[in-house]
Design a protein around this motif. Structure first.
Motif, PDB file in Angstrom:
ATOM      1  N   SER A  58       0.835  -1.212   0.000  1.00  0.00           N
ATOM      2  CA  SER A  58       0.000   0.000   0.000  1.00  0.00           C
ATOM      3  C   SER A  58       0.862   1.251   0.000  1.00  0.00           C
ATOM      4  O   SER A  58       0.474   2.268  -0.590  1.00  0.00           O
ATOM      5  N   ALA A  59       2.039   1.182   0.623  1.00  0.00           N
ATOM      6  CA  ALA A  59       2.936   2.344   0.577  1.00  0.00           C
ATOM      7  C   ALA A  59       3.375   2.611  -0.861  1.00  0.00           C
ATOM      8  O   ALA A  59       3.474   3.766  -1.289  1.00  0.00           O
ATOM      9  N   ALA A  60       3.608   1.527  -1.626  1.00  0.00           N
ATOM     10  CA  ALA A  60       4.001   1.708  -3.029  1.00  0.00           C
ATOM     11  C   ALA A  60       2.871   2.370  -3.811  1.00  0.00           C
ATOM     12  O   ALA A  60       3.098   3.292  -4.614  1.00  0.00           O
ATOM     13  N   GLY A  70       1.857  16.471  -0.935  1.00  0.00           N
ATOM     14  CA  GLY A  70       0.550  15.865  -1.136  1.00  0.00           C
ATOM     15  C   GLY A  70      -0.574  16.677  -0.532  1.00  0.00           C
ATOM     16  O   GLY A  70      -1.720  16.294  -0.643  1.00  0.00           O
ATOM     17  N   ARG A  71      -0.262  17.769   0.122  1.00  0.00           N
ATOM     18  CA  ARG A  71      -1.253  18.582   0.843  1.00  0.00           C
ATOM     19  C   ARG A  71      -2.131  17.703   1.730  1.00  0.00           C
ATOM     20  O   ARG A  71      -3.349  17.660   1.612  1.00  0.00           O
ATOM     21  N   ILE A  72      -1.449  16.958   2.605  1.00  0.00           N
ATOM     22  CA  ILE A  72      -2.132  16.025   3.501  1.00  0.00           C
ATOM     23  C   ILE A  72      -1.947  16.529   4.922  1.00  0.00           C
ATOM     24  O   ILE A  72      -0.904  17.092   5.253  1.00  0.00           O
ATOM     25  N   GLU A  73      -2.958  16.328   5.759  1.00  0.00           N
ATOM     26  CA  GLU A  73      -2.836  16.825   7.134  1.00  0.00           C
ATOM     27  C   GLU A  73      -1.700  16.093   7.861  1.00  0.00           C
ATOM     28  O   GLU A  73      -1.419  14.930   7.572  1.00  0.00           O
ATOM     29  N   PRO A  74      -1.040  16.796   8.811  1.00  0.00           N
ATOM     30  CA  PRO A  74       0.174  16.246   9.402  1.00  0.00           C
ATOM     31  C   PRO A  74      -0.005  14.874  10.049  1.00  0.00           C
ATOM     32  O   PRO A  74       0.874  14.021   9.921  1.00  0.00           O
ATOM     33  N   GLY A  75      -1.128  14.659  10.723  1.00  0.00           N
ATOM     34  CA  GLY A  75      -1.323  13.371  11.388  1.00  0.00           C
ATOM     35  C   GLY A  75      -1.279  12.217  10.411  1.00  0.00           C
ATOM     36  O   GLY A  75      -0.596  11.214  10.638  1.00  0.00           O
ATOM     37  N   ALA A  76      -1.998  12.368   9.290  1.00  0.00           N
ATOM     38  CA  ALA A  76      -2.041  11.289   8.304  1.00  0.00           C
ATOM     39  C   ALA A  76      -0.677  11.117   7.652  1.00  0.00           C
ATOM     40  O   ALA A  76      -0.225   9.986   7.419  1.00  0.00           O
ATOM     41  N   ALA A  77       0.011  12.237   7.373  1.00  0.00           N
ATOM     42  CA  ALA A  77       1.344  12.136   6.772  1.00  0.00           C
ATOM     43  C   ALA A  77       2.274  11.355   7.691  1.00  0.00           C
ATOM     44  O   ALA A  77       3.055  10.508   7.241  1.00  0.00           O
ATOM     45  N   MET A  78       2.142  11.635   9.004  1.00  0.00           N
ATOM     46  CA  MET A  78       2.957  10.924   9.981  1.00  0.00           C
ATOM     47  C   MET A  78       2.622   9.436   9.972  1.00  0.00           C
ATOM     48  O   MET A  78       3.512   8.582   9.956  1.00  0.00           O
ATOM     49  N   GLY A  79       1.316   9.142   9.960  1.00  0.00           N
ATOM     50  CA  GLY A  79       0.883   7.744   9.987  1.00  0.00           C
ATOM     51  C   GLY A  79       1.401   6.973   8.785  1.00  0.00           C
ATOM     52  O   GLY A  79       1.875   5.843   8.925  1.00  0.00           O
ATOM     53  N   VAL A  80       1.331   7.586   7.615  1.00  0.00           N
ATOM     54  CA  VAL A  80       1.826   6.922   6.400  1.00  0.00           C
ATOM     55  C   VAL A  80       3.315   6.640   6.543  1.00  0.00           C
ATOM     56  O   VAL A  80       3.794   5.534   6.278  1.00  0.00           O
TER      57      VAL A  80
END
Lengths: 405, 309
Positions: free
Chosen positions: A273-275, B88-98
């Protein structure tokens, strides 16, 4: 390669097939449930929920052993984990509502102290005579080796129930995720919807414990929605796209991991999923990095072309290499920098446009219209032909006048 | 209990636990105020891929390459989070989670793929640390504290974490004013001409150093717990930043000592023979302290909300 193909077509063996089906369903449920969480900007709550399952697993094991069982019934362990995850969730909610601590601090606090308690319980279990082979550590990172048929069925049934619930609750949850204030004004009970949302997340976490483990289930809840968000601007589509991304990642990940030894299922699913996420980040048409880069280049070209033509109309020298390259490329100037016929005509048009704008901004009172002047928009796009005619009269121009020269 | 055996078996783990807790709680105070509390969580997850990569590159489990690997991984994670958030203009929490879950998954995969069975390197060890094993075998009693030969046998984690704790205390003291200003009112700090983003990055890097050094000694659960729980509890006790930092140090120290003692001696008092995980117990105690502060802390309510609200 053949191994991967066999696994992808569910021919790598009974166990691998079970795992692949389970992972697909889990991936879909996790993606769809996680989408609401992501749109509500509370993605990391899932991290607290996931870590809070551990003490429940430990307590359930101890309770089952004390009641005379061997303590390894998956259903019992999952029930225990659900209860403690729910307590963790309530704790997060209570801390961020009742105290002045922000939600992220509440998440971190619940995550670490529940997890710490879980580790304490695991060490207690290891010292119990029944606990030596409990294998509860597999809940940390998941373990698909020796997955029983009944475990797979449990995952499949529970995953389908979660998907069904997502479908049933999609309207209120989309509304709240998209605009909580508006939903509250419409009379939606925010707290109840939030708790339902969290309940789904908790269900996914508990189901995923056996397959991917509590540390990585967070990834299945967060990465697919973030990936899906790149492809659409519509909240309802994000939900189902995220489910799709999650399902693909679950299926491909499980198949890859079955195709070779030493490829643990959970991490492989997360990496697949990361890819997908990285691909979307760069190549999605609307929000991707490549698209943004292209849009920037287009904008840059327009600015340079316009400024270059303005310079031409004023017979000023052009020094900027990019401007020269653009003008030459369009055949507006010759290689030696002298304007062509075409270039002069274009320059005159731009100069007239610029002059008309100047007048328009001086005489027109509607700032909503004159405010659209950005040095790029042709005036014809903003004003009507008779208005432009009016500007032209004010500028004054060539016309026949009486009298001698 | 306070005799030679205590010095030999419990003194050094307790000291290491206390110093690690202090090193993490200090930057935690500012991270909480900046709503970056979970950066500690993210960093402690990516430490695993860092040390595995360091092991694969150097082929040893020596402390120094591991710590460098972990620090590099932490830095990479911070940069990745920021890049994903902006690109990606993503909120910080989600960016961290990814970011941290992907890196962690990569770390687990590397670990499974590489032949680390010969060395003591596994996920559980990374989570729980090995506080109990950091004993001082050369000690014969309290007198060993002045005995150079015995002091040379101290576990190397102790001087290391002491150095890091001292460094972080010094940095906090030196940069007190800019840290305070940027944490409370970033706009005002910027208008004074402070390099706000550099201070932010420096704070996160300091947190990373604390996390890596503490991780080496006590495992990642304590690291996350200490970044968040003592400062959060302290925040509910007072409105002054100075007092908050003071309270957080007290809470961190109390939980480290109490947690270790409960883990080591609690089961024996209850009549069991084995002890439980000290790291887990310390994290649990920090959570309990925070729970008490949430119920009874004098400054627990938001401004405008009654103390009972």
């Amino acid at each position: 390669m053949q191994g991967i193909w066999a696994a992808l077509t569910l021919q790598a063996g009974y166990n691998a097939g079970l795992v692949a089906i389970g992972a697909t369903l889990l991936g879909f449920a996790a993606g769809a449930a996680g989408a609401f969480l992501f749109l509500r900007k509370r993605a990391l709550v899932s991290d607290a929920v996931a870590h809070a399952t551990l003490p429940g697993v430990g307590l359930a094991f101890i309770a089952m052993v004390l009641m005379g069982g061997d303590g390894r019934s998956l259903l019992g362990l999952l029930l225990g984990s659900a209860i403690s995850a729910w307590l963790g969730l309530l704790a997060v909610e209570w801390i961020s509502r009742k105290t002045r601590l922000p939600e992220d601090a509440a998440i971190g606090a619940v995550l670490s102290s529940f997890f710490g308690l879980g580790i304490v319980l695991l060490t207690i279990i290891q010292s119990m005579s029944a606990g030596r082979q409990a294998g509860l550590e597999s809940f940390l990172l998941g373990s698909t080796a020796g997955m029983l048929r009944q475990d797979a069925i449990l995952i499949a049934v529970a995953g389908s129930v979660v998907v069904g619930l997502v479908w049933l609750l999609r309207r209120p949850m989309t509304l709240v995720a998209f605009d909580a204030q508006y939903a509250a004004a419409r009379g939606v009970n925010l707290r109840r919807v939030d708790l339902a949302m969290m309940g789904l997340v908790m269900a996914v976490t508990v189901i995923g414990l056996k397959l991917v483990g509590l540390i990585l289930i967070v990834a299945m809840l967060i990465i697919p929605p973030v990936t899906a968000r790149f492809w659409t601007e519509r909240a309802d589509r994000v939900v189902w796209l995220a489910g799709g991304v999650g399902a693909v990642a679950g299926y491909v990940g499980a198949a890859l991991s079955a195709s070779a030894p030493d490829l643990p299922t959970g991490p492989i699913i997360v990496l697949v999923s990361a890819a997908l996420f990285v691909l979307s980040l760069f190549f999605s048409p609307a929000r991707g990095v490549a698209a943004a880069f292209q849009a920037r280049r287009r904008f840059q070209t327009r600015v340079h072309r316009r400024q270059g033509l303005l310079s031409l109309s004023r017979s000023e020298p052009i020094h900027d290499p990019l401007t020269l390259r653009i003008l030459k490329g369009e055949g507006l100037i010759r290689p030696d920098g002298v304007a062509t016929e075409d270039g002069l005509a274009q320059a005159a048009k731009i100069a007239r446009d610029e002059r008309r704008w100047e007048v328009a901004r001086a005489v027109h009172h509607d700032t909503a219209l004159t405010g659209r002047y950005d040095g790029l928009t042709p005036i014809e796009d903003v004003f009507t032909p008779d208005e432009i005619e009016d500007f032209d009269t004010r500028i004054g121009g060539l016309r026949v006048v009486a009298g001698s020269a | 209990m306070m005799g030679a055996e205590f010095v030999q078996l419990s003194l050094t783990p307790i000291l290491i636990g206390v110093l690690a807790s202090i090193a993490c709680a200090l930057p935690g105070n500012f991270l909480i105020l900046r709503r970056q509390a979970l950066i500690g969580d993210a960093i402690s997850h990516v430490v695993l891929p860092g040390i595995v990569a360091a092991f694969l590159v150097t082929g040893t489990v020596a402390a120094m390459p591991m710590m460098i690997g972990a620090a590099v991984a932490a830095l990479v994670a911070v940069v990745l989070i920021e890049a994903i958030r902006r690109l990606g203009r993503i909120e910080p929490g989600a960016a961290m989670g990814v970011t941290f879950t992907s890196l962690f998954a990569g770390g687990v995969l590397l670990l499974e793929q590489s032949d680390t069975s010969a060395v003591h390197l596994d996920v559980e060890h990374a989570l729980m640390g090995n506080l109990e094993s950091l004993i001082w075998l050369d000690a014969t009693g309290w007198s060993s504290l002045t005995d150079a030969a015995a002091l040379a046998g101290l576990p190397p984690e102790l001087p290391r974490i002491a150095l890091v704790a001292a460094l972080i205390s010094l940095l906090t003291w030196l940069f007190w004013r800019p840290l305070k200003l940027t944490s409370f009112d970033e706009g005002f700090a910027r208008s004074l001409g402070m390099p706000v983003s550099i201070i932010g990055l420096a704070l996160v890097s300091t947190a990373a150093i604390a996390a890596v050094a503490a991780f080496d000694a006590v495992g990642s659960i304590i690291v996350i717990a200490m970044f968040i729980c003592p400062p959060a509890a302290a925040r509910l006790m007072t409105n002054s930043l100075g007092a908050q930092v003071g309270w957080s140090l007290v809470f961190a120290t109390v939980s480290a000592v109490l947690g270790y003692v409960l883990a080591g001696y609690g089961p024996i008092w209850l009549g069991f023979s084995a002890s439980v995980s000290a790291a887990g117990m310390i994290a649990t105690v920090t959570g309990l302290i925070l729970a008490v502060a949430c119920i009874a802390g004098p400054m627990r309510a938001r401004v405008g909300q009654g103390a009972t609200g």
